[in-house]
Write a protein that holds these residues in place. Structure first.
Motif, short mmCIF file in Angstrom:
data_model
loop_
_atom_site.label_atom_id
_atom_site.label_comp_id
_atom_site.label_asym_id
_atom_site.label_seq_id
_atom_site.Cartn_x
_atom_site.Cartn_y
_atom_site.Cartn_z
N ARG A 174 14.75 -37.22 -1.85
CA ARG A 174 15.05 -36.27 -0.76
C ARG A 174 16.13 -35.27 -1.20
NH1 ARG A 174 14.53 -41.11 2.93
NH2 ARG A 174 12.48 -40.81 3.88
N ALA A 175 17.14 -35.78 -1.94
CA ALA A 175 18.22 -34.88 -2.40
C ALA A 175 17.66 -33.83 -3.36
CB ALA A 175 19.30 -35.71 -3.08
N ARG A 176 16.70 -34.24 -4.19
CA ARG A 176 16.09 -33.32 -5.15
C ARG A 176 15.30 -32.24 -4.41
NH1 ARG A 176 11.49 -32.76 -8.30
NH2 ARG A 176 11.91 -32.05 -10.42
N ARG A 177 14.54 -32.67 -3.40
CA ARG A 177 13.76 -31.71 -2.59
C ARG A 177 14.70 -30.75 -1.87
NH1 ARG A 177 9.49 -29.83 -0.22
NH2 ARG A 177 9.36 -29.58 2.03
N MET A 178 15.81 -31.31 -1.38
CA MET A 178 16.77 -30.48 -0.66
C MET A 178 17.34 -29.39 -1.58
SD MET A 178 19.69 -32.11 1.71
CE MET A 178 21.03 -32.13 0.55
N ARG A 179 17.68 -29.79 -2.80
CA ARG A 179 18.21 -28.81 -3.76
C ARG A 179 17.17 -27.73 -4.06
NH1 ARG A 179 20.49 -33.51 -6.05
NH2 ARG A 179 18.80 -33.76 -7.56
N ALA A 180 15.90 -28.16 -4.18
CA ALA A 180 14.83 -27.19 -4.47
C ALA A 180 14.67 -26.21 -3.32
CB ALA A 180 13.52 -27.94 -4.74
N LEU A 181 14.73 -26.71 -2.08
CA LEU A 181 14.58 -25.83 -0.91
C LEU A 181 15.74 -24.85 -0.80
CD1 LEU A 181 13.26 -28.31 1.83
CD2 LEU A 181 11.97 -26.56 0.58
N ILE A 182 16.94 -25.33 -1.12
CA ILE A 182 18.12 -24.45 -1.05
C ILE A 182 17.99 -23.33 -2.08
CG2 ILE A 182 20.61 -24.36 -1.49
CD1 ILE A 182 20.75 -27.19 -0.21
N VAL A 183 17.53 -23.69 -3.28
CA VAL A 183 17.35 -22.67 -4.33
C VAL A 183 16.29 -21.65 -3.89
CG1 VAL A 183 16.49 -22.30 -6.69
CG2 VAL A 183 18.11 -24.14 -6.24
N ARG A 184 15.20 -22.15 -3.30
CA ARG A 184 14.12 -21.24 -2.84
C ARG A 184 14.64 -20.29 -1.78
NH1 ARG A 184 8.63 -24.03 -0.96
NH2 ARG A 184 9.56 -23.80 1.08
N ASP A 185 15.48 -20.85 -0.90
CA ASP A 185 16.09 -20.04 0.17
C ASP A 185 16.94 -18.91 -0.41
OD1 ASP A 185 15.44 -20.50 2.72
OD2 ASP A 185 17.26 -21.59 3.27
N LYS A 239 18.87 -37.66 4.50
CA LYS A 239 17.64 -37.58 5.30
C LYS A 239 17.80 -36.52 6.40
CE LYS A 239 14.48 -41.13 7.01
NZ LYS A 239 14.40 -42.54 7.34
N LYS A 240 18.95 -36.58 7.07
CA LYS A 240 19.21 -35.65 8.17
C LYS A 240 19.36 -34.22 7.64
CE LYS A 240 22.00 -34.82 12.21
NZ LYS A 240 21.90 -33.40 11.92
N ALA A 241 20.08 -34.07 6.55
CA ALA A 241 20.29 -32.73 5.98
C ALA A 241 18.96 -32.10 5.58
CB ALA A 241 21.22 -32.82 4.78
N LEU A 242 18.06 -32.91 4.99
CA LEU A 242 16.75 -32.40 4.57
C LEU A 242 15.92 -32.00 5.79
CD1 LEU A 242 14.64 -31.84 2.37
CD2 LEU A 242 13.95 -34.24 2.50
N GLN A 243 15.96 -32.85 6.82
CA GLN A 243 15.22 -32.52 8.04
C GLN A 243 15.70 -31.20 8.64
OE1 GLN A 243 15.81 -36.02 10.43
NE2 GLN A 243 13.92 -36.97 9.75
N ASP A 244 17.02 -31.00 8.64
CA ASP A 244 17.60 -29.75 9.18
C ASP A 244 17.12 -28.54 8.39
OD1 ASP A 244 18.90 -31.21 11.05
OD2 ASP A 244 20.87 -31.15 10.07
N ILE A 245 17.13 -28.67 7.06
CA ILE A 245 16.71 -27.54 6.20
C ILE A 245 15.23 -27.24 6.43
CG2 ILE A 245 16.30 -26.84 3.81
CD1 ILE A 245 18.87 -28.28 3.06
N GLU A 246 14.41 -28.30 6.48
CA GLU A 246 12.97 -28.10 6.67
C GLU A 246 12.68 -27.45 8.04
OE1 GLU A 246 10.87 -31.44 3.80
OE2 GLU A 246 11.51 -32.04 5.80
#
Lengths: 244, 51
Positions: free
Chosen positions: A229-240, B37-44
Motif C-alpha cells: 500500500r505504501a508503494r502504491r501511495m508513493r506512485a499515486l503521489i508522484v502521478r499527482d 491504509k487510511k492515507a491510501l484510501q484518502d488519496i484514492e
C-alpha cells in the motif's frame, strides 16, 4: 490449478492474506499462550540449570525464527532477482524488522540465561558471535532500504546484501557443529533422542515454537500488505505531482 | 506462581524483555498498517473526485 505466481499480483496477495491473517493471528496467540503458560507454570526445574530452563521457551523459538526469517528473506530476494516480482522484494523488506526483533530477543535472553550459568553475559563464542553479526546484518539491511529512494534499486542492493548475510544466518545455525568449542551448548532440538531436550520440556517448547512461527507469518502478511500500500501511495503521489 | 528460587530475576526479566519487544513489534506494525491504509484510501478518494 493456479500457479503460485498469481500471488505476485499485489491485489491478489492482499485479498488472499486478508482472508488468512485473522486465522494465523489467532493460531499464534493460542500456541504462544499454551506454550508459555505450560512451560512457565507447569514444567519442573532442570537438575543442572534450575528454573532458568524456563527461558528455553523464548530463547530457542526466537533464535530459530531469527535464522529462518533471514532464510525467508533470501528466498524472497532470489525471486526478486530472478523474476522481478515486487511483492517478493516487499515481503523481504517486511520480514526484516520482525527478524531483527527475534534476533534481539535471542541475544537478550541468551545473555540473561548465560549470566547465572556461565558467569558472564557475553563471550566471543562462535554461535554468539555469528548471531551478533546476523543482528548487524539485519540493521544494515533495514538501513539500506531506508537510505535508497528508488524502490527497485533498493530491492536490488538489499537482495545482494541478503545473499551475503545468508552465510552468517547459516553459520549461526551450524556454528556449534563447525567449531566444537565455546560456551554455548549444542542444539536443544535434535532428531537424536539422546541429544534432544527432555520430553517434559519438549512438548511445551513445540507449542512455543509454533506460536513464534505463526506470529512471524502473521506479521509478515500484515507488514507486506502495508509495504504494498505504501508503494502504491508513493506512485499515486508522484502521478499527482506530474499532473500538476 | 512457581518457585523460581535464586534465578527468579533472570527468568522474569527474560520473559519481561521478550514480551515487551514482541508487543512493541506487533503494536508498531498494526499502527503503521492502519495509518498507511487510511492515507491510501484518502488519496484514492481524492483522485477519484478530481477525475
Amino acid at each position: 490449478m493456479s500457479s503460485i505466481w498469481v500471488y505476485a499480483n499485489p491485489k491478489k496477495f492482499i485479498d488472499t492474506t486478508d482472508r488468512f491473517l485473522p486465522w494465523v493471528s489467532v493460531l499464534a496467540v493460542v500456541c504462544l499462550v499454551i506454550g508459555l503458560i505450560w512451560g512457565f507454570f507447569f514444567t519442573p526445574d532442570d537438575y543442572r540449570q534450575g528454573s532458568t530452563v524456563k527461558i528455553i521457551y523464548l530463547h530457542v523459538p526466537s533464535a530459530l525464527m531469527a535464522i529462518n526469517a533471514w532464510l525467508m528473506m533470501l528466498v524472497a530476494s532470489l525471486i526478486w532477482i530472478v523474476r522481478r516480482h515486487h511483492v517478493s522484494a516487499l515481503a523481504a523488506r517486511a520480514a526484516a524488522p520482525v527478524g531483527v526483533v527475534m534476533t534481539l530477543i535471542a541475544l537478550a535472553t541468551g545473555a540473561i540465561w548465560g549470566q547465572p550459568m556461565w558467569g558472564t553475559w557475553w563471550a566471543w563464542d562462535p554461535r554468539l558471535t555469528s548471531f551478533l553479526i546476523l543482528f548487524l546484518f539485519y540493521l544494515g539491511y533495514i538501513a539500506l532500504w531506508e537510505a535508497i529512494e528508488d524502490d527497485d534499486t533498493a530491492a536490488d542492493l538489499t537482495s545482494i546484501l541478503c545473499l551475503v548475510g545468508s552465510v552468517f544466518a547459516l553459520l549461526s545455525r551450524y556454528a556449534v557443529n563447525f567449531w566444537n568449542q565455546g560456551l554455548h551448548q549444542g542444539a536443544s532440538l535434535s532428531l537424536d533422542k539422546e541429544e534432544n531436550v527432555a520430553d517434559v520440556f519438549y512438548h511445551p517448547l513445540l507449542f512455543s515454537i509454533a506460536g513464534f512461527v505463526f506470529l512471524f507469518i502473521a506479521l509478515v502478511f500484515l507488514r507486506t500488505q502495508t509495504e504494498i500500500r505504501a508503494r502504491r501511495m508513493r506512485a499515486l503521489i508522484v502521478r499527482d505531482r506530474m499532473k500538476d | 506462581m512457581p518457585d523460581l528460587g535464586k534465578y527468579a530475576e533472570a527468568v522474569l526479566s527474560s520473559y519481561a524483555v521478550s514480551l515487551v519487544l514482541l508487543l512493541i513489534l506487533v503494536g508498531l506494525s498494526w499502527r503503521r498498517s492502519m495509518r498507511i491504509k487510511k492515507a491510501l484510501q484518502d488519496i484514492e478518494k481524492r483522485q477519484k473526485k478530481n477525475g
